[in-house]
Motif scaffolding. Structure first.
Motif, PDB file in Angstrom:
ATOM      1  N   HIS A 239       0.823  -1.202   0.000  1.00  0.00           N
ATOM      2  CA  HIS A 239       0.000   0.000   0.000  1.00  0.00           C
ATOM      3  C   HIS A 239       0.866   1.264   0.000  1.00  0.00           C
ATOM      4  O   HIS A 239       0.381   2.350   0.272  1.00  0.00           O
ATOM      5  N   ASP A 240       2.134   1.089  -0.308  1.00  0.00           N
ATOM      6  CA  ASP A 240       3.070   2.208  -0.407  1.00  0.00           C
ATOM      7  C   ASP A 240       3.540   2.286  -1.853  1.00  0.00           C
ATOM      8  O   ASP A 240       4.074   1.326  -2.391  1.00  0.00           O
ATOM      9  N   GLU A 241       3.327   3.432  -2.506  1.00  0.00           N
ATOM     10  CA  GLU A 241       3.673   3.573  -3.918  1.00  0.00           C
ATOM     11  C   GLU A 241       5.181   3.626  -4.164  1.00  0.00           C
ATOM     12  O   GLU A 241       5.621   3.505  -5.308  1.00  0.00           O
ATOM     13  N   ASN A 242       5.969   3.797  -3.133  1.00  0.00           N
ATOM     14  CA  ASN A 242       7.423   3.887  -3.288  1.00  0.00           C
ATOM     15  C   ASN A 242       7.976   2.568  -3.819  1.00  0.00           C
ATOM     16  O   ASN A 242       7.773   1.510  -3.192  1.00  0.00           O
ATOM     17  N   PRO A 243       8.690   2.575  -4.953  1.00  0.00           N
ATOM     18  CA  PRO A 243       9.261   1.324  -5.499  1.00  0.00           C
ATOM     19  C   PRO A 243      10.139   0.589  -4.500  1.00  0.00           C
ATOM     20  O   PRO A 243      10.235  -0.646  -4.551  1.00  0.00           O
ATOM     21  N   GLU A 244      10.788   1.329  -3.568  1.00  0.00           N
ATOM     22  CA  GLU A 244      11.639   0.673  -2.572  1.00  0.00           C
ATOM     23  C   GLU A 244      10.832  -0.251  -1.672  1.00  0.00           C
ATOM     24  O   GLU A 244      11.342  -1.286  -1.222  1.00  0.00           O
ATOM     25  N   SER A 245       9.587   0.115  -1.406  1.00  0.00           N
ATOM     26  CA  SER A 245       8.730  -0.747  -0.580  1.00  0.00           C
ATOM     27  C   SER A 245       8.435  -2.054  -1.311  1.00  0.00           C
ATOM     28  O   SER A 245       8.451  -3.140  -0.705  1.00  0.00           O
ATOM     29  N   PHE A 246       8.168  -1.956  -2.611  1.00  0.00           N
ATOM     30  CA  PHE A 246       7.931  -3.163  -3.413  1.00  0.00           C
ATOM     31  C   PHE A 246       9.195  -4.010  -3.468  1.00  0.00           C
ATOM     32  O   PHE A 246       9.141  -5.241  -3.340  1.00  0.00           O
ATOM     33  N   TYR A 247      10.332  -3.351  -3.667  1.00  0.00           N
ATOM     34  CA  TYR A 247      11.606  -4.085  -3.748  1.00  0.00           C
ATOM     35  C   TYR A 247      11.877  -4.835  -2.445  1.00  0.00           C
ATOM     36  O   TYR A 247      12.271  -6.013  -2.462  1.00  0.00           O
ATOM     37  N   ARG A 248      11.658  -4.180  -1.319  1.00  0.00           N
ATOM     38  CA  ARG A 248      11.907  -4.802  -0.022  1.00  0.00           C
ATOM     39  C   ARG A 248      11.022  -6.040   0.171  1.00  0.00           C
ATOM     40  O   ARG A 248      11.489  -7.099   0.630  1.00  0.00           O
ATOM     41  N   LEU A 249       9.750  -5.946  -0.200  1.00  0.00           N
ATOM     42  CA  LEU A 249       8.836  -7.084  -0.054  1.00  0.00           C
ATOM     43  C   LEU A 249       9.225  -8.232  -0.977  1.00  0.00           C
ATOM     44  O   LEU A 249       9.113  -9.408  -0.600  1.00  0.00           O
TER      45      LEU A 249
END
Length: 369
Positions: A239-249
């Protein structure tokens, strides 16, 4: 506000329709005939003018008559009577050329997907009645298909995402062929790219689902006479648009991915939960309620296209009226006024419309009646 309109349509070697030369009215066009005669083929050909794939999930080869190497769709599209576009689609299956290609107003022939954004359309077919009870992939496909019409650039984002996901899955499946260093380095490249693309997909999906919720709730309230309400919940990967959040997950799922041999999480596994009075509609909605929800979603889809693209889309109703009771039929027909509509039905007497043009389809031959 513009109205999309198909004035003329020519078909050649399209499925069982070897030849057709048709003119349509800008109101309601009723396509009748027994099952298996070609009604859905005509509806499908109209849908392909959007540049999208068949709503039936068919391969391009299946669109061509079985005895031929190519099929052709030629149309004249009118925009509020001020301007006409001639769209030609070639569907080829030869040694040198395969797939769907399009030409707009005699220009250079390109892949059919380049037609996205030139012609707007909403299709409602019996398969869509499983949007509520079916798998998450159906609901993702509904949202992504709508977004491809509104934002043609979304197509490239989504296709690039699918390419990187396929490469990542291949890497995970064949990881024994790589050294530890090669595997980790390559996986990081894929995850970085997937994270950026996932952020874009999430942003557009969230925007669309928020609009869908607002408009579909309005229609459902009217259809149900306020007896119950619906809601939509985006079950997003992040639910965070920051690509870093997607990368971390994505990185956090690496061990699970290795064990499974494929990517176990991501936007490719998201869902849209549809709630009725706060309960999961997959479990608690009756068949009638499910039909009302899908009808509300389709009317909302039309409204969103109209709002985002400043154009009334063409409405395609493929043999869906027989699946709706009289009340829902009436509501649907009353809420598509002012648009060009194509309705297919086995029984023309079910559709009692004063201002309409009717066509009979028999063994792939289409005539105005």
């Amino acid at each position: 506000m513009n109205n999309c309109c198909v004035k003329k349509l020519q078909l050649e070697n399209y499925r069982n329709i070897l030849s057709a030369d048709l003119e349509f009215c800008d109101g309601i066009n009723v396509i009748t005939g027994e099952n298996g005669q070609g009604k859905t083929n005509l509806i499908e050909a109209l849908w392909l003018l959007t540049g999208a794939k068949s709503f039936r999930g068919s391969k391009d080869r299946d669109l061509i008559n079985k005895d031929c190497e190519f099929g052709r769709i030629v149309s004249v599209l009118e925009d509020e009577g001020d301007y006409e576009n001639k769209v030609e689609i070639l569907i080829a299956d030869t040694e040198t050329k395969k797939g769907r290609y399009a030409r707009l107003n005699g220009g250079e022939q390109k892949r059919a997907v380049t037609l996205a954004g030139k012609f707007y359309c909403v299709v409602f077919c019996p398969q869509h009645l499983s949007l509520v009870s079916g798998s998450p992939s159906l609901r993702r496909k509904f949202v992504d298909g709508a977004l491809c019409q509104i934002y043609p650039s979304y197509i490239k984002v989504f296709k690039t995402f699918e390419k990187f996901l396929a490469q990542k899955n291949s890497l995970l499946k064949n990881r024994d062929k790589y050294s530890v260093g090669e595997f980790n380095e390559t996986l990081e490249i894929y995850n970085r790219n997937i994270a950026v693309l996932s952020s874009e997909i999430y942003s557009k999906r969230k925007e669309y689902i928020d609009l869908l919720c607002e408009k579909a709730r309005f229609y459902y309230d009217k259809i149900s006479s306020g007896r119950e309400s619906i809601d939509f919940k985006y079950l997003a990967f992040s639910h965070d648009e920051n690509p870093e959040s997607f990368y971390r997950l994505l990185c956090e799922s690496t061990e699970a991915d290795k064990r499974a041999g494929f990517s176990t999480c991501g936007v490719q596994r998201e869902d849209v939960e549809i709630l009725i009075d706060g309960a999961d509609s997959k479990e608690f909605a009756s068949q009638g309620q499910q039909r009302s929800i899908v009808l509300s979603m389709k009317l909302a889809e039309s409204d969103i296209l109209k709002e985002k693209c400043d154009t009334n889309p063409v409405i395609l109703l493929d043999d869906v009226l027989s699946e709706l009771d009289f009340k829902r039929q009436e509501y649907l027909l009353n809420n598509i006024e002012g648009k060009q509509v194509f309705i297919s039905s086995c029984d023309e007497n079910r559709i009692n419309l004063a201002k309409s043009r009717k066509y009979l389809v028999k063994d792939g031959v289409i005539e105005c009646i």
